[in-house]
Design a protein around this motif. Structure first.
Motif, PDB file in Angstrom:
ATOM      1  N   GLU A 223      50.814  44.020  35.509  1.00  0.00           N
ATOM      2  CA  GLU A 223      50.461  45.431  35.701  1.00  0.00           C
ATOM      3  C   GLU A 223      48.994  45.673  35.359  1.00  0.00           C
ATOM      4  O   GLU A 223      48.290  46.414  36.061  1.00  0.00           O
ATOM      5  N   ARG A 224      48.525  45.045  34.286  1.00  0.00           N
ATOM      6  CA  ARG A 224      47.119  45.225  33.889  1.00  0.00           C
ATOM      7  C   ARG A 224      46.170  44.640  34.930  1.00  0.00           C
ATOM      8  O   ARG A 224      45.159  45.255  35.291  1.00  0.00           O
ATOM      9  N   VAL A 225      46.502  43.451  35.413  1.00  0.00           N
ATOM     10  CA  VAL A 225      45.634  42.809  36.394  1.00  0.00           C
ATOM     11  C   VAL A 225      45.641  43.586  37.707  1.00  0.00           C
ATOM     12  O   VAL A 225      44.601  43.740  38.369  1.00  0.00           O
ATOM     13  N   THR A 226      46.788  44.081  38.097  1.00  0.00           N
ATOM     14  CA  THR A 226      46.869  44.874  39.330  1.00  0.00           C
ATOM     15  C   THR A 226      46.037  46.140  39.221  1.00  0.00           C
ATOM     16  O   THR A 226      45.320  46.508  40.163  1.00  0.00           O
TER      17      THR A 226
ATOM     18  N   GLN B 289      54.207  35.999  42.514  1.00  0.00           N
ATOM     19  CA  GLN B 289      52.757  35.875  42.492  1.00  0.00           C
ATOM     20  C   GLN B 289      52.053  37.000  43.258  1.00  0.00           C
ATOM     21  O   GLN B 289      50.845  36.941  43.489  1.00  0.00           O
ATOM     22  N   PHE B 290      52.790  38.040  43.591  1.00  0.00           N
ATOM     23  CA  PHE B 290      52.168  39.209  44.217  1.00  0.00           C
ATOM     24  C   PHE B 290      51.813  40.241  43.151  1.00  0.00           C
ATOM     25  O   PHE B 290      52.455  41.287  43.015  1.00  0.00           O
ATOM     26  N   PHE B 291      50.786  39.927  42.381  1.00  0.00           N
ATOM     27  CA  PHE B 291      50.171  40.850  41.435  1.00  0.00           C
ATOM     28  C   PHE B 291      48.685  40.877  41.748  1.00  0.00           C
ATOM     29  O   PHE B 291      48.179  40.055  42.517  1.00  0.00           O
TER      30      PHE B 291
ATOM     31  N   GLY C 135      42.805  43.382  23.191  1.00  0.00           N
ATOM     32  CA  GLY C 135      43.318  42.026  23.253  1.00  0.00           C
ATOM     33  C   GLY C 135      43.176  41.331  24.586  1.00  0.00           C
ATOM     34  O   GLY C 135      43.533  40.161  24.717  1.00  0.00           O
ATOM     35  N   VAL C 136      42.656  42.038  25.608  1.00  0.00           N
ATOM     36  CA  VAL C 136      42.489  41.446  26.931  1.00  0.00           C
ATOM     37  C   VAL C 136      41.018  41.102  27.153  1.00  0.00           C
ATOM     38  O   VAL C 136      40.142  41.930  26.935  1.00  0.00           O
ATOM     39  N   THR C 137      40.753  39.881  27.577  1.00  0.00           N
ATOM     40  CA  THR C 137      39.412  39.465  27.977  1.00  0.00           C
ATOM     41  C   THR C 137      39.422  39.277  29.488  1.00  0.00           C
ATOM     42  O   THR C 137      40.270  38.563  30.014  1.00  0.00           O
ATOM     43  N   ALA C 138      38.490  39.942  30.166  1.00  0.00           N
ATOM     44  CA  ALA C 138      38.445  39.851  31.626  1.00  0.00           C
ATOM     45  C   ALA C 138      37.053  39.467  32.093  1.00  0.00           C
ATOM     46  O   ALA C 138      36.045  39.938  31.556  1.00  0.00           O
ATOM     47  N   GLY C 139      37.017  38.608  33.083  1.00  0.00           N
ATOM     48  CA  GLY C 139      35.777  38.286  33.781  1.00  0.00           C
ATOM     49  C   GLY C 139      36.024  38.468  35.255  1.00  0.00           C
ATOM     50  O   GLY C 139      37.031  37.978  35.780  1.00  0.00           O
ATOM     51  N   TYR C 140      35.164  39.210  35.930  1.00  0.00           N
ATOM     52  CA  TYR C 140      35.397  39.425  37.354  1.00  0.00           C
ATOM     53  C   TYR C 140      34.098  39.445  38.132  1.00  0.00           C
ATOM     54  O   TYR C 140      33.013  39.680  37.587  1.00  0.00           O
ATOM     55  N   ALA C 141      34.239  39.196  39.432  1.00  0.00           N
ATOM     56  CA  ALA C 141      33.115  39.257  40.356  1.00  0.00           C
ATOM     57  C   ALA C 141      33.655  39.672  41.717  1.00  0.00           C
ATOM     58  O   ALA C 141      34.693  39.169  42.161  1.00  0.00           O
ATOM     59  N   VAL C 142      32.958  40.611  42.359  1.00  0.00           N
ATOM     60  CA  VAL C 142      33.257  41.012  43.719  1.00  0.00           C
ATOM     61  C   VAL C 142      31.994  40.774  44.536  1.00  0.00           C
ATOM     62  O   VAL C 142      30.916  41.254  44.179  1.00  0.00           O
ATOM     63  N   VAL C 143      32.119  40.008  45.609  1.00  0.00           N
ATOM     64  CA  VAL C 143      30.964  39.558  46.378  1.00  0.00           C
ATOM     65  C   VAL C 143      31.108  39.999  47.827  1.00  0.00           C
ATOM     66  O   VAL C 143      32.186  39.863  48.420  1.00  0.00           O
TER      67      VAL C 143
END
Length: 252
Positions: A238-241, A153-155, A4-12
């Motif tokens: 918790e999931r995002v962290t 907002q500290f997650f 049920g979680v959709t994630a998009g990420y980028a580390v540059v």
């Protein structure tokens, strides 16, 4: 990712501009408060001379404490969606777009992608005037743990990665009352159906939780997530962290 979680990420890598980790980096999400970086940058690039005290009283809490009322005031004064169009042209953003025409005042409905927000940070670090870079990133380095709407907002990055960092978080769809209220809550609830914008549908119904920022002087990390309907803020955080920690450990 959990069901049920959709994630998009980028580390540059800041120095080279090389993307060292990515997943669905071009998937579009609604921005929630991440768009406040564009609101502030657009204001500063159009403003010459000293920033009036009244405007400083909007910009600073908007960047540090994610103040929604301040964002709304600056959004209206800047021409609403024109802010997004100007910044997209200036930076070269290809997946960022203003809110739907029926919701021009809903700045949190701006469409963004992880790849585009990584470009925004790289622009601030490498191309923006020093006064703009120093003001925006300087305030993001001083982000408060408790946002103006009462949410913690500290997650994500601030929980998963050692300092120093400069962060801009985003959340929407968790109601007006945080699980642990730090300050008087003033959140706005944004709930409508999905609307197609460009390459993929931008979901305006399910909760979103985003963590973005610059880590030290060498990494840009952008993690955008769409959470399951009915997900709690605590579970989502918790999931995002965990995702931010795993990403950081994979490239550190």
């Amino acid at each position: 990712m959990p069901a049920g979680v959709t994630a998009g990420y980028a580390v540059v890598d800041v120095t080279t501009g090389r993307t060292v980790a990515q997943r669905q980096a071009h998937h579009r999400f609604r921005s929630a408060s991440v768009v406040k970086i564009l609101i502030a940058t657009d204001y500063l690039e159009r403003r010459r001379g000293t920033i009036p005290a009244g405007d400083m009283a909007l910009l600073t809490p908007m960047l540090r404490g994610s103040d929604d009322d301040a964002a709304t005031a600056l959004w209206r004064r800047g021409g609403q969606g024109e802010i997004v169009r100007r910044m997209a042209r200036r930076i070269g953003l290809t997946e960022t777009a203003p809110p739907p025409a029926a919701k021009p005042g809903f700045w949190g409905y701006t469409a963004i992608s992880a790849a585009d927000i990584a470009l925004v940070y790289r622009y601030l670090l490498r191309r923006a005037e020093p006064r703009v870079r120093d003001f925006v990133l300087g305030n993001l380095r001083k982000a408060s743990q408790c946002a103006r709407d009462g949410f913690d907002q500290f997650f994500g990055i601030p929980r998963a990665v050692p300092r120093p960092w400069a962060i801009k978080q985003g959340w929407s769809g968790y109601g007006a009352v945080p699980p642990v209220k730090c300050t008087r809550a003033r959140a706005t609830s944004y709930r409508i159906g999905a609307v197609t914008m460009g390459g993929n549908p931008v979901d305006f119904g399910r909760p979103v939780l985003h963590t973005t920022g610059v880590i030290g002087d060498r990494l840009i990390m952008v993690v955008l997530t769409l959470q399951p309907s009915g997900a709690s803020f605590t579970q989502s955080a918790e999931r995002v962290t965990k995702l931010a920690r795993d990403l950081y450990l994979s490239v550190a």
